[in-house]
Motif scaffolding. Structure first.
Motif, PDB file in Angstrom:
ATOM      1  N   LEU A  38       0.822  -1.211   0.000  1.00 13.85           N
ATOM      2  CA  LEU A  38       0.000   0.000   0.000  1.00 13.85           C
ATOM      3  C   LEU A  38       0.858   1.264   0.000  1.00 13.85           C
ATOM      4  O   LEU A  38       0.366   2.338  -0.365  1.00 13.85           O
ATOM      5  N   TYR A  39       2.135   1.142   0.400  1.00 11.76           N
ATOM      6  CA  TYR A  39       2.974   2.329   0.581  1.00 11.76           C
ATOM      7  C   TYR A  39       4.133   2.414  -0.398  1.00 11.76           C
ATOM      8  O   TYR A  39       4.606   3.525  -0.693  1.00 11.76           O
ATOM      9  N   ILE A  40       4.612   1.276  -0.875  1.00  8.72           N
ATOM     10  CA  ILE A  40       5.749   1.289  -1.792  1.00  8.72           C
ATOM     11  C   ILE A  40       5.450   0.365  -2.978  1.00  8.72           C
ATOM     12  O   ILE A  40       4.575  -0.495  -2.895  1.00  8.72           O
ATOM     13  N   PRO A  41       6.176   0.529  -4.086  1.00 11.20           N
ATOM     14  CA  PRO A  41       5.953  -0.335  -5.249  1.00 11.20           C
ATOM     15  C   PRO A  41       6.180  -1.808  -4.926  1.00 11.20           C
ATOM     16  O   PRO A  41       6.978  -2.150  -4.046  1.00 11.20           O
ATOM     17  N   VAL A  42       5.468  -2.665  -5.656  1.00 10.81           N
ATOM     18  CA  VAL A  42       5.569  -4.110  -5.436  1.00 10.81           C
ATOM     19  C   VAL A  42       7.008  -4.598  -5.580  1.00 10.81           C
ATOM     20  O   VAL A  42       7.483  -5.414  -4.785  1.00 10.81           O
ATOM     21  N   GLY A  43       7.707  -4.104  -6.600  1.00 10.38           N
ATOM     22  CA  GLY A  43       9.077  -4.547  -6.835  1.00 10.38           C
ATOM     23  C   GLY A  43       9.998  -4.236  -5.668  1.00 10.38           C
ATOM     24  O   GLY A  43      10.817  -5.058  -5.269  1.00 10.38           O
ATOM     25  N   MET A  44       9.837  -3.052  -5.096  1.00 11.73           N
ATOM     26  CA  MET A  44      10.681  -2.659  -3.966  1.00 11.73           C
ATOM     27  C   MET A  44      10.333  -3.468  -2.720  1.00 11.73           C
ATOM     28  O   MET A  44      11.223  -3.909  -1.982  1.00 11.73           O
ATOM     29  N   ALA A  45       9.027  -3.670  -2.476  1.00  6.64           N
ATOM     30  CA  ALA A  45       8.606  -4.459  -1.312  1.00  6.64           C
ATOM     31  C   ALA A  45       9.128  -5.889  -1.408  1.00  6.64           C
ATOM     32  O   ALA A  45       9.631  -6.452  -0.426  1.00  6.64           O
ATOM     33  N   THR A  46       9.024  -6.470  -2.595  1.00 11.41           N
ATOM     34  CA  THR A  46       9.489  -7.843  -2.793  1.00 11.41           C
ATOM     35  C   THR A  46      11.003  -7.936  -2.633  1.00 11.41           C
ATOM     36  O   THR A  46      11.520  -8.898  -2.065  1.00 11.41           O
TER      37      THR A  46
END
Length: 231
Positions: free
Chosen positions: A88-96
């Motif tokens: 919800l707060y950061i892009p999916v790629g960065m979270a992953t």
């Protein structure tokens, strides 16, 4: 050996696709709690039928069930919630990318808490992994980054408990069935304070059901493969 490595690699691919499908569900109005809840609710009947066809017993000693709930179910559910919230707060790629720091935390916990010695090839592999992850790192929301990092820590604890309590010696489908059941119970407790599940029911009007089905299948096989590959 090769089958186990292949199984873990396949689970990593599936875990990489799951966030993309999760973001689509967020766009339809679901939140982190409701997405996680429906994923596991849909998994249960599939695994139950599979175990019945395979004639795998779902009966577990009470002590083993308690340990599975405490050491595996709890950390698995918390990991999923933290990771889903980070989307919800950061892009999916960065979270992953941040979540995949979990191998570093596995080694750190084993060295600091369990006093294990780390072999040089594993240490070299870890350095290469960390280097690769930081190449993709970018600045983002503190809340999202914290959620993704905490999910890496809780997932590391989950993987360690998977081996130390020999949950990985269980039938993979039976283990995943109880893991999903524990997660559902935990999410229902959280839902008492959020009402996310009830509020998300209206979202099904605007969402193709095959999308949730696809997310369910990917989640199920990802958990089965990681449990099988860690034997």
């Amino acid at each position: 050996m090769l089958l186990g490595i292949g199984s873990v690699l396949f689970s990593a691919v599936l875990f990489g696709i799951i966030p993309l499908l999760t973001k689509v569900l967020y766009a339809a109005g679901f939140d982190a709690i409701s997405v996680a809840f429906y994923r596991h609710v849909c998994v249960l009947p599939i695994l139950f039928l599979y175990c019945r066809i395979k004639k795998s017993s779902l009966r577990l000693p009470l002590r083993q069930l308690f340990q599975l709930s405490l050491y595996a179910g709890f950390f698995s559910a918390v990991t999923m919630l933290l990771l889903n919230l980070s989307y919800l707060y950061i892009p999916v790629g960065m979270a992953t990318t941040l979540h995949f720091l979990y191998p570093a935390f596995v080694i750190l916990i084993c060295v600091v808490y369990y006093r294990q010695q780390i072999e040089r090839p594993i240490l070299c592999s870890l350095i290469l992994v960390l280097f690769g992850i930081f190449c993709f790192f970018e600045q983002g929301s503190i809340q999202g980054m914290a959620g993704a990092l905490l999910s890496a820590i809780t997932y590391a604890v989950y993987l360690i408990q998977l081996e130390r309590h020999r949950f990985n010696q269980m039938d993979s489908a039976v283990f995943t069935f109880y893991l999903s059941l524990c997660t559902i119970v935990m999410l229902m407790i959280v839902n008492l304070f959020t009402c996310s599940i009830q509020e998300s029911l209206s979202c099904f009007n605007d969402m193709p059901l095959w999308l949730l089905g696809l997310l369910t299948v990917f989640s199920m096989f990802a958990n089965i493969c990681i449990a099988f590959g860690s034997r």
